[in-house]
Structures are given as C-alpha cells and as structure tokens.
Design an enzyme around this catalytic site. Sequence first.
Site, short mmCIF file in Angstrom:
data_model
loop_
_atom_site.label_atom_id
_atom_site.label_comp_id
_atom_site.label_asym_id
_atom_site.label_seq_id
_atom_site.Cartn_x
_atom_site.Cartn_y
_atom_site.Cartn_z
NE ARG A 104 -46.16 39.37 57.35
CZ ARG A 104 -44.86 39.20 57.23
NH1 ARG A 104 -44.14 39.42 56.65
NH2 ARG A 104 -44.65 39.00 58.76
CE1 TYR A 216 -51.21 42.46 63.68
CE2 TYR A 216 -50.12 41.08 65.39
CZ TYR A 216 -49.99 41.73 63.97
OH TYR A 216 -49.21 41.40 63.09
CG ASP A 295 -36.07 37.17 57.08
OD1 ASP A 295 -35.76 37.83 58.01
OD2 ASP A 295 -37.05 36.61 57.02
C1 LIG Z 1 -45.51 34.16 61.93
C2 LIG Z 1 -44.40 35.47 61.42
C3 LIG Z 1 -44.72 36.50 62.17
C4 LIG Z 1 -43.93 37.62 62.01
N1 LIG Z 1 -44.25 39.07 62.49
C5 LIG Z 1 -43.24 40.09 62.25
C6 LIG Z 1 -43.60 41.39 62.87
O1 LIG Z 1 -44.78 41.38 63.51
N2 LIG Z 1 -42.84 42.27 62.73
C7 LIG Z 1 -41.65 42.32 61.95
O2 LIG Z 1 -41.01 43.10 62.03
N3 LIG Z 1 -41.23 41.06 61.44
C8 LIG Z 1 -41.97 39.95 61.68
N4 LIG Z 1 -41.78 38.76 60.92
C9 LIG Z 1 -40.51 38.60 60.32
C10 LIG Z 1 -40.75 39.22 58.82
O3 LIG Z 1 -41.73 38.73 58.02
C11 LIG Z 1 -39.30 39.04 58.02
O4 LIG Z 1 -38.17 39.26 58.93
C12 LIG Z 1 -39.38 39.82 56.95
O5 LIG Z 1 -40.57 39.66 56.08
C13 LIG Z 1 -38.07 39.74 55.77
O6 LIG Z 1 -38.10 40.58 54.83
P1 LIG Z 1 -36.84 40.29 53.87
O7 LIG Z 1 -37.30 41.27 52.71
O8 LIG Z 1 -35.69 40.36 54.39
O9 LIG Z 1 -37.14 39.05 53.05
P2 LIG Z 1 -38.64 38.52 52.34
O10 LIG Z 1 -39.86 38.94 52.79
O11 LIG Z 1 -38.36 36.88 52.52
O12 LIG Z 1 -38.40 38.84 50.83
C14 LIG Z 1 -37.43 38.15 50.12
C15 LIG Z 1 -37.68 38.27 48.49
O13 LIG Z 1 -36.63 38.00 47.62
C16 LIG Z 1 -37.23 37.38 46.55
N5 LIG Z 1 -36.14 36.57 46.19
C17 LIG Z 1 -35.79 35.25 46.69
N6 LIG Z 1 -34.64 34.78 45.85
C18 LIG Z 1 -34.44 35.46 45.02
C19 LIG Z 1 -33.34 35.66 44.05
N7 LIG Z 1 -32.59 34.83 43.89
N8 LIG Z 1 -33.23 36.66 43.18
C20 LIG Z 1 -34.39 37.70 43.18
N9 LIG Z 1 -35.45 37.80 44.06
C21 LIG Z 1 -35.43 36.76 44.95
C22 LIG Z 1 -38.67 36.86 47.03
O14 LIG Z 1 -39.30 36.32 45.93
C23 LIG Z 1 -38.94 37.75 48.03
O15 LIG Z 1 -39.71 38.77 47.43
C24 LIG Z 1 -42.66 37.61 61.07
C25 LIG Z 1 -42.28 36.30 60.64
C26 LIG Z 1 -43.38 35.41 60.64
C27 LIG Z 1 -42.85 33.86 60.26
#
Ligand SMILES: Cc1cc2nc3c(=O)[nH]c(=O)nc-3n(C[C@H](O)[C@H](O)[C@H](O)COP(=O)(O)OP(=O)(O)OC[C@H]3O[C@@H](n4cnc5c(N)ncnc54)[C@H](O)[C@@H]3O)c2cc1C
Length: 394
Positions: A104, A216, A295
């Site tokens: 990551r 992996y 998410d």
């Molecule tokens: C065990 C596990 C394995 C996974 N494996 C995979 C995989 O192999 N392949 C895959 O596609 N997905 C996988 N996922 C899912 C994936 O990790 C998430 O869906 C993805 O990281 C979501 O990204 P995001 O950018 O939406 O949110 P996040 O990664 O949660 O990023 C949110 C960001 O917003 C910031 N933030 C929060 N609140 C505020 C605010 N009020 N103002 C400003 N910033 C803020 C945080 O600091 C963070 O940097 C896995 C998840 C888990 C738990």
Amino acid sequence: MSPIAIAGAGIGGLTAALALATRGFRVALFDKAARLEETGAGIQLSPNAMRVLNALGLRERLMASVVAPDAVLIKAAHGAELARLPLGPAAEQRYGAPYWMIHRGDLQAALLDAALAHPGIALTLGAAVDGCAEKPDGIAVQVLRGEHPEAHDAAALIGADGLWSRVRALAGAGDTARFARRTAWRALVSADAVAPDFRAPAIHLWLGRGSHLVHYPVKAGAMINIVAIAADAQPSHGWSTAAPPDEVLTRFSSESWARPARDLLALPERWLKWPLYDRPSRPHRGRGAVTLLGDAAHPMLPFLAQGAAMAIEDAAVLAGSLAATPDDAPAALRRYEQARAARTVRVWRAARLNDAVYHLPWPAAAARDLAMGAMGGDRLLAHYDWIYDWKMEL
Ligand SMILES: Cc1cc2nc3c(=O)[nH]c(=O)nc-3n(C[C@H](O)[C@H](O)[C@H](O)COP(=O)(O)OP(=O)(O)OC[C@H]3O[C@@H](n4cnc5c(N)ncnc54)[C@H](O)[C@@H]3O)c2cc1C
C-alpha cells in the site's frame, strides 16, 4: 472557476485528484492527517482498477514495486489445492490490463508523487474538512487546521474521507457503519523466511471453517503480505492496533489447518488488527454540490479485494462526469452517482456472498471445497469477468 475540493487523500482521493487535474480542473485536496502514511500491508489491484491507473500514466511508476501473479491458488485449510485461477499474461490479454499486487505504501507513494508533480493539484495536510455551505456558484468548505477554521470556495466538494466520513454526515446520510463480526489480522514478513512455493508470484487463498487466510508477495517479491481473517465478537478499539501472535494462532488451530499455513502464521512477531465494517448496500446520493466516493460512499467487506478498486473506478467516472458539464456540478454529481449505483451495490453484494462462502462451518465447508474443486479455476475466474472487464460508462 473555483477548484474542486476533495476531503481525504487516500487511494480514492488521490486518484480523483489526478483524474480531475488530467481533465483540466484545479483541485484543492485536504487530508486531516499531518503525514500521509499507508498501513504496512499489501493490496491487490485488479484489471478494472489498473485500467484507470494506466490511463493516468502510473503503469511505469508502479511496475518497479509490483508483483504480477500467475494464478490465484485456492486451497482447503488441510492443504489440498482446490482450484487454480489463471492470471498472468492470459488475464492481461483477457481484461486489457494486468492484475497486480503491491504494498500500500508503494501505491500511495506513486499516487502522491504524481499529485505533487501536477500543477493543478494543491494538497494541504493537517486539514480536516468539517463543514460546508451551499452558495449560488458552488460551495464554501470549512476546513479545520488545528483549532483554526478556514473557509475555501469550491465548485464542488467530494468526500473521499473513508469509512467514518465527515462529508457523508454533512451530505445528510444518517446510517452508521456496521461491524461485520470479523477481524482481519495483517502482517508482512521477509520473503526469505517463507517456504519457496509461498515466494512464487501467486495469490494463496486458504479456506477453513469460519476463517480464511490470504498471502501473496509484494515489494517486487521481497516481502510476503499475510491476511488472516476470523470471527470476532467485538471490534477492537480503532484500526491498526497491535495484536500478539498467539491471538492469531489460536484461531487457526492444528486440528483444521495444515502445517505450512500454521508455520507461515507463526512467523510474524507483530500483527496489526483490523475490525471489518460495511454499510447497507443502498446506493449513495449526495446533495447539491457534494458527493462521496470510495469507502465514504460504499464501504464493503474485503473478501473480493474490490474496495480500493471501486474507489479508483469512482474517481474516473466522477472526473468524466464533471468534465461533461463543468458549469453544472450538481447535475454532474447526480449523473456520477447514478452511473455508479448498480455496480457498487452488486460488488458489495458479491463481497458479502464471499463472506458467507469463505466462512462456512463444517460440514457445509467440506461441500464448498468439493464444489470449488469440481468447478475448476477457469470457470471460477469467468465468474468474476463482470468485475475485471469493467469499462467506463457514463
Ligand atoms: C484487510 C483488508 C484488505 C483489503 N484488500 C483490498 C484489496 O486487495 N484490493 C482493494 O481494492 N481493496 C482492498 N481493501 C479495501 C481498501 O483498503 C479500501 O476500500 C480503500 O483503502 C478505501 O480508500 P478510500 O480512499 O476511499 O478511503 P481511505 O483509505 O480510508 O482514505 C480516507 C482518507 O481521508 C482522510 N480523512 C478522514 N476524514 C477526513 C476529513 N474530515 N477531512 C480530510 N481528510 C479526512 C484520512 O486521513 C484518509 O487519508 C481491503 C481492506 C481491508 C480492511
């Protein structure tokens, strides 16, 4: 025109910033964290996500650190191979983009470097998006930097702020995330420490009774990413808390789990623990000039490895929609939400289905193993064509 504001510089927010900037928008990207650090774990990048990252010019940059798996090996907990889903060059030809595995931190570094190098993207760290107010020509975004509120004019606000999204609340969604009564324990170990066949470029998926194990290689093959998932009655407080090795080993007992799997699970000195949540699969609808992605919009269980892939797809579709009607952001955001609704709900459901299948108790687990073995790898992979073969539609 005011910039597009994005809350959150995770995988979804960074990809959205790049996709928008590539289409000529200015982007104001805020993250509440003072430093951007990804958890020490791996992530699978399936072809539907890689197609977007390739189009953003990231392929070469990622190539140095990825591992391209030849196959997904599905195994029963007692060690028998049930099926081998062919990936590698055949899958790249089939889907038009590769299936890669990456640490990551390496993915985030590639996205962040590209964002910092783009003159259209301004990233502010230590800046939490905390409020917003509609204006006739866009939206006023309130950002907290420490105790100090700042107001930023934007054409639209995109909540890419993850599972506990503040922007989701600002957009009026009242539902809360649900603990799925499962925990993922994650660890990384040196590839030198594991059995030779675990170093090979493949995804190993072991299915047990009520628990499963995935591992992996990442970091160009130098490290092995391990994820062990089992039932848990209560969520641990917060994400990424440390867990002692015994906590994992007791859930993968020698009665059901083969020696090589337990030997691997005995290697890490330190595990990080991840309680798993999702939300009901209702399509998200934003409000006015506010929308969500990743998410924040549709958290899903990780049993299809599609959470980040959906965030990456969201980013591409959102940028395409805003580019189609740059002077009418609310209409563009509603079109984006409409375009993403059916697919994200379907993927959410498929991840839930895998949750049920991967965690069956005995004797249903034995029937599952027989059925998977009979079906074979090619048919199992074809089952996922609709996910990996995605092409952007608006
Ligand atoms: C065990 C596990 C394995 C996974 N494996 C995979 C995989 O192999 N392949 C895959 O596609 N997905 C996988 N996922 C899912 C994936 O990790 C998430 O869906 C993805 O990281 C979501 O990204 P995001 O950018 O939406 O949110 P996040 O990664 O949660 O990023 C949110 C960001 O917003 C910031 N933030 C929060 N609140 C505020 C605010 N009020 N103002 C400003 N910033 C803020 C945080 O600091 C963070 O940097 C896995 C998840 C888990 C738990």
